[in-house]
Design a protein around this motif. Structure first.
Motif, PDB file in Angstrom:
ATOM      1  N   THR A  84       0.827  -1.208   0.000  1.00 48.86           N
ATOM      2  CA  THR A  84       0.000   0.000   0.000  1.00 48.86           C
ATOM      3  C   THR A  84       0.863   1.260   0.000  1.00 48.86           C
ATOM      4  OG1 THR A  84      -1.751  -1.189   1.161  1.00 48.86           O
ATOM      5  CG2 THR A  84      -1.833   1.221   1.231  1.00 48.86           C
ATOM      6  N   ALA A  85       1.890   1.290   0.849  1.00 49.59           N
ATOM      7  CA  ALA A  85       2.794   2.449   0.881  1.00 49.59           C
ATOM      8  C   ALA A  85       3.510   2.607  -0.458  1.00 49.59           C
ATOM      9  CB  ALA A  85       3.801   2.298   2.018  1.00 49.59           C
ATOM     10  N   GLY A  86       3.921   1.489  -1.029  1.00 50.23           N
ATOM     11  CA  GLY A  86       4.581   1.532  -2.332  1.00 50.23           C
ATOM     12  C   GLY A  86       3.671   2.035  -3.427  1.00 50.23           C
ATOM     13  N   ALA A  87       2.408   1.604  -3.408  1.00 50.77           N
ATOM     14  CA  ALA A  87       1.442   2.044  -4.424  1.00 50.77           C
ATOM     15  C   ALA A  87       1.188   3.545  -4.311  1.00 50.77           C
ATOM     16  CB  ALA A  87       0.141   1.265  -4.280  1.00 50.77           C
ATOM     17  N   ILE A  88       1.047   4.024  -3.076  1.00 51.66           N
ATOM     18  CA  ILE A  88       0.824   5.463  -2.865  1.00 51.66           C
ATOM     19  C   ILE A  88       2.037   6.260  -3.335  1.00 51.66           C
ATOM     20  CG2 ILE A  88       0.561   7.237  -1.074  1.00 51.66           C
ATOM     21  CD1 ILE A  88      -1.158   5.110   0.459  1.00 51.66           C
ATOM     22  N   THR A  89       3.226   5.796  -2.990  1.00 46.86           N
ATOM     23  CA  THR A  89       4.461   6.472  -3.395  1.00 46.86           C
ATOM     24  C   THR A  89       4.628   6.460  -4.906  1.00 46.86           C
ATOM     25  OG1 THR A  89       5.497   5.839  -1.308  1.00 46.86           O
ATOM     26  CG2 THR A  89       6.973   6.515  -3.096  1.00 46.86           C
ATOM     27  N   TYR A  90       4.419   5.283  -5.515  1.00 43.07           N
ATOM     28  CA  TYR A  90       4.547   5.169  -6.967  1.00 43.07           C
ATOM     29  C   TYR A  90       3.561   6.108  -7.657  1.00 43.07           C
ATOM     30  CZ  TYR A  90       5.036   3.187 -11.611  1.00 43.07           C
ATOM     31  OH  TYR A  90       5.278   3.034 -12.948  1.00 43.07           O
ATOM     32  N   ASN A  91       2.328   6.116  -7.194  1.00 38.46           N
ATOM     33  CA  ASN A  91       1.299   6.970  -7.791  1.00 38.46           C
ATOM     34  C   ASN A  91       1.682   8.444  -7.676  1.00 38.46           C
ATOM     35  OD1 ASN A  91      -1.238   7.273  -9.099  1.00 38.46           O
ATOM     36  ND2 ASN A  91      -2.120   7.922  -7.171  1.00 38.46           N
ATOM     37  N   ALA A  92       2.232   8.847  -6.536  1.00 40.50           N
ATOM     38  CA  ALA A  92       2.604  10.251  -6.325  1.00 40.50           C
ATOM     39  C   ALA A  92       3.808  10.660  -7.171  1.00 40.50           C
ATOM     40  CB  ALA A  92       2.910  10.489  -4.847  1.00 40.50           C
ATOM     41  N   LEU A  93       4.775   9.754  -7.323  1.00 38.81           N
ATOM     42  CA  LEU A  93       6.016  10.108  -8.005  1.00 38.81           C
ATOM     43  C   LEU A  93       6.052   9.775  -9.492  1.00 38.81           C
ATOM     44  CD1 LEU A  93       8.604   8.956  -5.302  1.00 38.81           C
ATOM     45  CD2 LEU A  93       7.772  11.283  -5.745  1.00 38.81           C
ATOM     46  N   PHE A  94       5.372   8.684  -9.870  1.00 36.40           N
ATOM     47  CA  PHE A  94       5.535   8.186 -11.237  1.00 36.40           C
ATOM     48  C   PHE A  94       4.244   8.092 -12.039  1.00 36.40           C
ATOM     49  CE2 PHE A  94       8.970   6.425  -8.662  1.00 36.40           C
ATOM     50  CZ  PHE A  94      10.053   6.956  -9.348  1.00 36.40           C
ATOM     51  N   GLY A  95       3.104   8.225 -11.395  1.00 34.63           N
ATOM     52  CA  GLY A  95       1.843   8.167 -12.114  1.00 34.63           C
ATOM     53  C   GLY A  95       1.017   6.957 -11.729  1.00 34.63           C
ATOM     54  N   GLU A  96      -0.041   6.783 -12.480  1.00 35.07           N
ATOM     55  CA  GLU A  96      -1.022   5.736 -12.188  1.00 35.07           C
ATOM     56  C   GLU A  96      -0.383   4.346 -12.210  1.00 35.07           C
ATOM     57  OE1 GLU A  96      -5.134   4.231 -14.212  1.00 35.07           O
ATOM     58  OE2 GLU A  96      -4.707   6.371 -14.228  1.00 35.07           O
ATOM     59  N   ILE A  97      -0.809   3.527 -11.259  1.00 38.47           N
ATOM     60  CA  ILE A  97      -0.292   2.159 -11.201  1.00 38.47           C
ATOM     61  C   ILE A  97      -1.264   1.221 -11.890  1.00 38.47           C
ATOM     62  CG2 ILE A  97       0.976   2.537  -9.061  1.00 38.47           C
ATOM     63  CD1 ILE A  97      -1.256   1.040  -7.615  1.00 38.47           C
ATOM     64  N   ASP A  98      -0.729   0.093 -12.337  1.00 36.52           N
ATOM     65  CA  ASP A  98      -1.535  -0.953 -12.947  1.00 36.52           C
ATOM     66  C   ASP A  98      -2.189  -1.729 -11.810  1.00 36.52           C
ATOM     67  OD1 ASP A  98      -2.627  -3.021 -14.353  1.00 36.52           O
ATOM     68  OD2 ASP A  98      -0.724  -3.917 -14.945  1.00 36.52           O
ATOM     69  N   GLY A  99      -3.509  -1.701 -11.729  1.00 35.08           N
ATOM     70  CA  GLY A  99      -4.199  -2.286 -10.592  1.00 35.08           C
ATOM     71  C   GLY A  99      -4.423  -3.783 -10.651  1.00 35.08           C
ATOM     72  N   HIS A 100      -3.815  -4.472 -11.599  1.00 41.11           N
ATOM     73  CA  HIS A 100      -4.034  -5.906 -11.720  1.00 41.11           C
ATOM     74  C   HIS A 100      -3.122  -6.679 -10.773  1.00 41.11           C
ATOM     75  CE1 HIS A 100      -6.580  -5.258 -15.158  1.00 41.11           C
ATOM     76  NE2 HIS A 100      -5.644  -4.531 -15.732  1.00 41.11           N
ATOM     77  N   PRO A 101      -3.706  -7.558  -9.945  1.00 47.44           N
ATOM     78  CA  PRO A 101      -2.857  -8.355  -9.057  1.00 47.44           C
ATOM     79  C   PRO A 101      -2.081  -9.405  -9.857  1.00 47.44           C
ATOM     80  CG  PRO A 101      -5.156  -9.020  -8.839  1.00 47.44           C
ATOM     81  CD  PRO A 101      -5.125  -7.827  -9.759  1.00 47.44           C
ATOM     82  N   THR A 102      -0.916  -9.745  -9.359  1.00 53.73           N
ATOM     83  CA  THR A 102      -0.102 -10.767 -10.012  1.00 53.73           C
ATOM     84  C   THR A 102      -0.649 -12.144  -9.653  1.00 53.73           C
ATOM     85  OG1 THR A 102       1.424 -10.903  -8.140  1.00 53.73           O
ATOM     86  CG2 THR A 102       1.943  -9.286  -9.871  1.00 53.73           C
ATOM     87  N   TRP A 103      -0.232 -13.154 -10.378  1.00 58.57           N
ATOM     88  CA  TRP A 103      -0.725 -14.506 -10.092  1.00 58.57           C
ATOM     89  C   TRP A 103      -0.295 -14.954  -8.703  1.00 58.57           C
ATOM     90  CZ3 TRP A 103       2.337 -18.608  -8.868  1.00 58.57           C
ATOM     91  CH2 TRP A 103       3.699 -18.478  -9.133  1.00 58.57           C
ATOM     92  N   ILE A 104       0.921 -14.603  -8.272  1.00 58.32           N
ATOM     93  CA  ILE A 104       1.379 -15.016  -6.945  1.00 58.32           C
ATOM     94  C   ILE A 104       0.581 -14.283  -5.866  1.00 58.32           C
ATOM     95  CG2 ILE A 104       3.315 -13.380  -6.800  1.00 58.32           C
ATOM     96  CD1 ILE A 104       3.234 -16.958  -5.367  1.00 58.32           C
ATOM     97  N   SER A 105       0.155 -13.067  -6.137  1.00 53.64           N
ATOM     98  CA  SER A 105      -0.674 -12.334  -5.188  1.00 53.64           C
ATOM     99  C   SER A 105      -2.043 -13.001  -5.048  1.00 53.64           C
ATOM    100  CB  SER A 105      -0.835 -10.884  -5.633  1.00 53.64           C
ATOM    101  OG  SER A 105      -1.669 -10.196  -4.742  1.00 53.64           O
ATOM    102  N   LYS A 106      -2.602 -13.466  -6.164  1.00 49.87           N
ATOM    103  CA  LYS A 106      -3.881 -14.173  -6.121  1.00 49.87           C
ATOM    104  C   LYS A 106      -3.746 -15.478  -5.328  1.00 49.87           C
ATOM    105  CE  LYS A 106      -5.732 -12.336 -10.429  1.00 49.87           C
ATOM    106  NZ  LYS A 106      -6.239 -12.644 -11.768  1.00 49.87           N
ATOM    107  N   VAL A 107      -2.648 -16.196  -5.575  1.00 48.23           N
ATOM    108  CA  VAL A 107      -2.399 -17.436  -4.828  1.00 48.23           C
ATOM    109  C   VAL A 107      -2.255 -17.127  -3.339  1.00 48.23           C
ATOM    110  CG1 VAL A 107      -0.698 -19.284  -4.445  1.00 48.23           C
ATOM    111  CG2 VAL A 107      -1.397 -18.689  -6.774  1.00 48.23           C
ATOM    112  N   ASN A 108      -1.526 -16.049  -3.022  1.00 48.68           N
ATOM    113  CA  ASN A 108      -1.331 -15.667  -1.633  1.00 48.68           C
ATOM    114  C   ASN A 108      -2.661 -15.324  -0.955  1.00 48.68           C
ATOM    115  OD1 ASN A 108      -0.584 -12.879   0.205  1.00 48.68           O
ATOM    116  ND2 ASN A 108       0.392 -14.816   0.726  1.00 48.68           N
ATOM    117  N   THR A 109      -3.495 -14.545  -1.622  1.00 49.13           N
ATOM    118  CA  THR A 109      -4.788 -14.180  -1.052  1.00 49.13           C
ATOM    119  C   THR A 109      -5.630 -15.431  -0.810  1.00 49.13           C
ATOM    120  OG1 THR A 109      -4.752 -12.008  -2.100  1.00 49.13           O
ATOM    121  CG2 THR A 109      -6.909 -12.833  -1.409  1.00 49.13           C
TER     122      THR A 109
END
Length: 191
Positions: A104-129
């Protein structure tokens, strides 16, 4: 399906967020059977909102934010409650919660410094959830009905730890590479 119903996936995400408090409250009050049913219902809303968004074309920009946020809020709330109650190891709860805080902190930082992030979760994130949801269900079921083998819970806890760490590292590396790419492009350097 009618496009007037495209709000349903987002409404399910919001419902999942609202269920965090009753789930944690029931859990803290040792109402394991009710917790099991309510958490299972909350987990089902995750599957249903994703199905409806994809199947009916009801994907929205808000939904891309709400869905992972709802998952994080639900799982962080439950892991925190389980750890406070001593039902899951503190180190496992810290790992699961820490990953979500870093992402979450990384997404907020990336969005503030570099622009919109790709909101699609990775396959490992889906497995983790999925692993986290099944682990929580088994831990609660072990206290609700008592017929869950301890080795299964321990094994799944180990899998949760491994997928949590791998998923966290994957997000950090992926968005670090993207940040370097955007930064180099902005400065006119070869990418």
């Amino acid at each position: 399906m009618s496009s007037s119903l495209r709000f349903i996936p987002n409404a399910l995400c919001i419902l999942r967020m609202l269920l965090v408090v009753p789930v944690a409250w029931l859990l803290a009050n040792h109402e394991f059977r009710l917790t099991l049913w309510l958490f299972a219902f909350a987990a089902a809303t995750d599957a249903l909102d994703g199905f409806l968004a994809k199947r009916c074309g009801w994907t929205t920009e808000l939904g891309k934010i709400l869905d992972p946020l709802a998952d994080k809020i639900l799982l962080v709330g439950v892991f925190l409650t389980l750890a406070i109650m001593g039902l899951v190891p503190l180190w496992l709860a810290i790992t699961a919660i820490g990953r979500d805080v870093i992402i979450t902190a990384g997404a907020i930082t990336y969005n503030a410094l570099f622009g919109e992030i790709d909101g699609h979760p990775t396959w490992i994130s889906k497995v983790n959830t999925l692993c986290q949801i099944v682990f929580v269900l088994l831990v609660v079921a072990a206290h609700a009905v008592g017929h869950v083998p301890r080795n299964v819970v321990i094994g799944l806890g180990a899998l949760v730890f491994v997928t949590t760490v791998i998923s966290g590292i994957d997000y950090v590396l992926t968005y670090s590479r993207k940040a370097v790419h955007v930064s180099r492009r902005r400065r006119g350097l070869p990418v």
